[in-house]
Design an enzyme around this catalytic site. Structure first.
Site, mmCIF file in Angstrom:
data_model
loop_
_atom_site.group_PDB
_atom_site.id
_atom_site.type_symbol
_atom_site.label_atom_id
_atom_site.label_comp_id
_atom_site.label_asym_id
_atom_site.label_seq_id
_atom_site.Cartn_x
_atom_site.Cartn_y
_atom_site.Cartn_z
ATOM 1 C CD GLU A 208 12.927 30.371 -18.992
ATOM 2 O OE1 GLU A 208 13.313 30.989 -19.986
ATOM 3 O OE2 GLU A 208 11.855 30.627 -18.393
ATOM 4 C CD1 TRP B 133 -30.401 26.787 -29.442
ATOM 5 C CD2 TRP B 133 -28.795 28.329 -29.639
ATOM 6 N NE1 TRP B 133 -30.396 27.522 -28.280
ATOM 7 C CE2 TRP B 133 -29.409 28.490 -28.390
ATOM 8 C CE3 TRP B 133 -27.767 29.203 -29.988
ATOM 9 C CZ2 TRP B 133 -29.010 29.474 -27.477
ATOM 10 C CZ3 TRP B 133 -27.380 30.169 -29.087
ATOM 11 C CH2 TRP B 133 -27.999 30.300 -27.850
ATOM 12 C CG ASP C 155 -28.472 37.416 -30.523
ATOM 13 O OD1 ASP C 155 -29.584 37.240 -31.066
ATOM 14 O OD2 ASP C 155 -27.398 37.064 -31.041
ATOM 15 C CG LEU D 151 -21.383 39.853 -24.798
ATOM 16 C CD1 LEU D 151 -20.760 41.182 -25.191
ATOM 17 C CD2 LEU D 151 -21.316 38.870 -25.951
ATOM 18 N NE ARG E 109 -23.970 30.737 -20.749
ATOM 19 C CZ ARG E 109 -24.149 31.818 -21.500
ATOM 20 N NH1 ARG E 109 -23.924 33.025 -20.995
ATOM 21 N NH2 ARG E 109 -24.526 31.706 -22.763
#
Length: 360
Positions: free
Chosen positions: A47, A165, A195, A199, A202
């Site tokens: 506002e 993947w 894995d 983290l 990207r």
């Protein structure tokens, strides 16, 4: 109001713990003569930006705003007083602010000072902009999303643990965009071991590095892991009472923040309360089946992002995206509403909401 909603959606993150808000000032002929959207906590509200060119707005002007103007002083002054001071005659509001400090009070103050107020215009759409805000301001808990890449038969890896993947590059890029809109990412020890993820975010569209959270009941994580060694954002380890004092000291010396429960396995509701006290309003859970099921079992998941590929593994030994929930009757099964579906490359993103999410 649709244009004001579009303004609010321009900012994807950074307003926490505030809501996303858009505002448009329209003259008596219907021309837009001012606009703005809230960009960051502590900075000007929508506002304020929409009215900034005027000491007094032109006669007959109407302000469209997606959320009820604030009536209290926080990091910035109350917007209701600004609207009254600048002579706004009509205010069209999308949704009432769910914050108990504000809810209905801003509308009441405007009306008491002669401002014509119309509220509830595109209310559902305006509330949906701020699902994260609505959740945390009413419950004192972060908004929880679960993200998973799955096959057509709901698997996240082969029985041997191969997962790269499941989905294609477009879906993986979209997954990074999801990291951008959450303040924190959470995984479990199994994902950390298999894995060793960094983290990071990207994404190319709205990049930021969320807080990184690991759930490990015994705190037995590798001090040489990317989680510990990479310092691009805050690291939080959620652990239980059995963590060894030597390991605890080494982690703290490495800069890892610890949330240590008095119980062997930290209860999820307790964890979320602790995270909220640390300023975290939203968490994207990217862990495996056991972590996901622990959140679902407690009825603490607000949104699911399921990236579905065309692959089929068909092995009962392959892990599914959600672990055991102890459901023996269908009527007791947790139920989510399918909110959106989106084709992304060769994959499909299904977004689901907990049935009560939009009611918060």
């Amino acid at each position: 109001m649709d244009l004001a909603i579009g303004l609010a959606q321009k900012v994807q993150w950074g307003t926490e713990p505030n809501p996303r808000v858009g505002a448009l000032l329209v003259d008596i002929q219907g021309n837009i003569i001012g606009e703005g959207f809230h960009k960051k906590s502590g900075e000007a509200h929508a506002e304020v930006l929409a009215l900034q060119k005027y000491s007094t707005v032109p006669s007959g002007s109407t302000l469209f705003v997606t959320l009820e103007p604030c009536v209290h002083k926080g990091l910035t002054p109350p917007c209701t007083k600004l609207l009254i001071q600048k002579g706004v005659e009509t205010v069209v509001i999308g949704a009432t602010d769910p914050n108990p400090v504000v809810s209905g009070k801003g509308i009441e103050e405007l009306r008491q000072n002669g401002v014509h107020v119309i509220s509830g215009i595109r209310e559902k759409e305006c509330l949906k902009i701020n699902m994260i805000f609505n959740k945390h301001i009413l419950t004192g808990l972060p908004f929880i999303s679960i993200k998973s890449a799955i096959t057509l038969d709901g698997k996240i890896a082969t029985a041997k643990g191969e997962s790269q993947w499941i989905t294609g590059p477009d879906a993986r890029a979209k997954g990074h965009n999801l990291r951008s809109i959450h303040q924190a990412i959470a995984i479990g020890t199994g994902t950390l071991i298999s894995d060793n993820p960094e983290l990071t975010d990207r994404s190319s569209e709205y990049p930021r590095d969320p807080v990184r959270i690991i759930f490990s009941s015994k705190g037995q994580i590798d001090l040489n892991s990317r989680f510990v060694q990479s310092k691009h954002s805050r690291q939080i380890l959620v652990t239980g009472s059995r963590i060894e004092s030597e390991q605890r000291e080494k982690l703290e010396d490495s800069g890892v923040e610890l949330l240590v429960s008095d119980e062997e396995r930290p209860p999820v509701p307790w964890v979320l309360k602790q995270l909220y006290t640390k300023g975290i309003c939203s968490v994207l859970v990217e862990g495996g089946a056991l972590l996901s099921s622990s959140f679902i079992r407690e009825n603490l998941v607000d949104r699911l992002y399921l990236f579905v590929s065309g692959k089929i593994i068909g092995d009962p030994g392959a892990p599914s995206w959600c672990g055991p929930l102890g459901i023996s009757q269908l009527q007791n099964a947790p139920e989510f509403k399918i909110d959106e579906t989106e084709k992304i490359g060769m994959d499909l993103l299904i977004t689901c909401l907990r049935n009560s999410t939009l009611d918060q």
